[in-house]
Motif scaffolding. Structure first.
Motif, PDB file in Angstrom:
ATOM      1  N   LYS A 158       0.841  -1.256   0.014  1.00  0.00           N
ATOM      2  CA  LYS A 158       0.201  -0.006   0.106  1.00  0.00           C
ATOM      3  C   LYS A 158       0.833   1.321  -0.066  1.00  0.00           C
ATOM      4  O   LYS A 158       2.033   1.248   0.033  1.00  0.00           O
ATOM      5  N   THR A 159       0.143   2.345  -0.087  1.00  0.00           N
ATOM      6  CA  THR A 159       0.842   3.701   0.113  1.00  0.00           C
ATOM      7  C   THR A 159       0.490   4.414   1.202  1.00  0.00           C
ATOM      8  O   THR A 159      -0.599   3.979   1.822  1.00  0.00           O
ATOM      9  N   SER A 160       0.864   5.416   1.728  1.00  0.00           N
ATOM     10  CA  SER A 160       0.380   6.094   2.862  1.00  0.00           C
ATOM     11  C   SER A 160      -0.838   6.794   2.771  1.00  0.00           C
ATOM     12  O   SER A 160      -1.648   6.809   3.847  1.00  0.00           O
ATOM     13  N   TYR A 167      -3.124   5.869   5.544  1.00  0.00           N
ATOM     14  CA  TYR A 167      -2.812   4.543   6.329  1.00  0.00           C
ATOM     15  C   TYR A 167      -1.593   4.906   7.272  1.00  0.00           C
ATOM     16  O   TYR A 167      -0.308   5.044   6.766  1.00  0.00           O
ATOM     17  N   TRP A 168      -1.966   4.818   8.304  1.00  0.00           N
ATOM     18  CA  TRP A 168      -1.147   5.544   9.415  1.00  0.00           C
ATOM     19  C   TRP A 168       0.275   4.892   9.674  1.00  0.00           C
ATOM     20  O   TRP A 168       1.244   5.431   9.930  1.00  0.00           O
ATOM     21  N   ALA A 174       7.087   7.513   6.734  1.00  0.00           N
ATOM     22  CA  ALA A 174       7.378   8.564   5.937  1.00  0.00           C
ATOM     23  C   ALA A 174       7.912   9.648   6.886  1.00  0.00           C
ATOM     24  O   ALA A 174       8.834  10.437   6.376  1.00  0.00           O
ATOM     25  N   VAL A 175       7.360   9.977   7.812  1.00  0.00           N
ATOM     26  CA  VAL A 175       7.832  10.957   8.875  1.00  0.00           C
ATOM     27  C   VAL A 175       9.249  10.633   9.593  1.00  0.00           C
ATOM     28  O   VAL A 175       9.983  11.504   9.503  1.00  0.00           O
ATOM     29  N   ILE A 239       5.390   9.149   0.831  1.00  0.00           N
ATOM     30  CA  ILE A 239       3.890   8.739   0.938  1.00  0.00           C
ATOM     31  C   ILE A 239       3.243   8.551  -0.322  1.00  0.00           C
ATOM     32  O   ILE A 239       2.094   8.020  -0.271  1.00  0.00           O
ATOM     33  N   SER A 240       3.906   8.673  -1.680  1.00  0.00           N
ATOM     34  CA  SER A 240       3.247   8.337  -2.722  1.00  0.00           C
ATOM     35  C   SER A 240       3.862   7.075  -3.312  1.00  0.00           C
ATOM     36  O   SER A 240       3.310   6.574  -4.480  1.00  0.00           O
TER      37      SER A 240
END
Length: 316
Positions: A158-160, A167-168, A174-175, A239-240
């Protein structure tokens, strides 16, 4: 060619690690793979840090060259290259690690697509000598049995952001990737005296008054701005992309921070010796004449090529 030389080996390394990981967790296999890649890159990281220190030491000599050849940019560039050559420094060496990482990113993207959308092709990508391993044979026979999660709950395909919903687990990754990017860059950023720090506007105002700006200072300012901009940019990129690539990026950064911290701490004496070595400045008459001579030869060669082209056109 790219698939055979890059994608397929990475695919099979990941599948092999996956087959021996307890619980067959793709996320753990990816973490092990990432740590392995970063350790292979350790010699390059060490050389990069050493070169960074040497470059910092050379700044006074570079400033003198810029002042001496301020009216002849070609001679200035040649003199700088001579200085780099004397100290075995390649201005491009610092981006070698980036060029190593890019094919891995692209290959991982293809590998994720295989596992997420084309599992019926797993046998096609798997090397023959690995197909008989029980865990690998199991996912070849039953592709849906492949566990594409990390730690059993993070879906790495999946992606974010999925259908407008965050999607946490991947958003947190990502963070962390952005934070580790900042720390990694900050570690190797040369320290500057706050008293001498000026803004871009101050430098532009001086340039408008006819004062020649310090290229080293401009480079430092660009680096400082990149230090702030890169983490933000990488966050939006992460995130992408599929979670597997984001996880690879984060683990790669974490290991890089650890490697750089280790090198800067353990090899501090060696790095300081490099920084304290006297720099042979190309400001003597002999070196000046050499740089000017090489610049003149380069210009003459350029003119000769232009004349030859014009002559060829007239003959036609």
């Amino acid at each position: 060619m790219f698939d055979s030389l890059i994608v397929q080996p990475i695919f099979n390394i990941l599948v092999l690690i996956y087959s021996v990981v307890p619980g067959a967790d793709f996320g753990i296999a990816l973490i092990i793979f990432t740590i392995f890649v970063r350790f292979l890159m350790y010699p390059l990281v060490k050389k990069q840090l050493h070169q960074s220190r040497a470059m910092q030491k050379m700044q006074p000599a570079l400033k003198k060259i810029q002042a001496q050849f301020k009216d002849d940019k070609q001679a200035q560039g040649l003199a700088m290259m001579e200085l780099y050559k004397q100290h075995n420094i390649s201005p491009w060496r610092s981006i070698v690690i980036l060029f190593i990482q890019i094919p891995i990113f692209l290959a991982l993207f293809t590998v994720i697509q295989i596992f997420a959308q084309h599992r019926d092709q797993i046998a096609k990508w798997t090397y023959d000598f690995l197909e008989n391993l029980p865990a690998i044979n199991s996912i070849i026979q039953n592709p849906d049995n492949f566990n594409h999660t990390a730690f059993g709950f993070i879906d790495l395909t999946k992606t974010s952001v999925v259908n407008g919903q965050i999607y946490w687990p991947l958003m947190i990754i990502a963070v962390v990737g952005a934070l580790t990017q900042y720390i990694m860059s900050k570690q190797i950023m040369p320290k500057t005296d706050p008293k001498n720090k000026r803004t871009f506007r101050q430098i532009m105002d001086e340039a408008a008054q006819g004062k020649q700006h310090d290229q080293t200072e401009m480079n430092q300012m660009v680096s400082n701005n990149m230090l702030k901009f890169m983490p933000i940019m990488m966050f939006f990129i992460m995130i992408s992309l599929p979670g597997a690539i984001a996880l690879y990026y984060v683990i790669s950064n974490v290991v890089a921070v650890a490697q750089q911290g280790y090198i800067l701490k353990v090899d501090e004496e060696e790095l300081e010796e490099i920084a304290e070595e006297p720099v042979v400045e190309l400001t003597g008459a002999k070196n000046q004449k050499s740089a000017q001579k090489r610049a003149k030869e380069a210009k003459e060669a350029h003119v000769t090529r232009i004349v030859a082209k014009d002559s060829g056109r007239r003959n036609k």
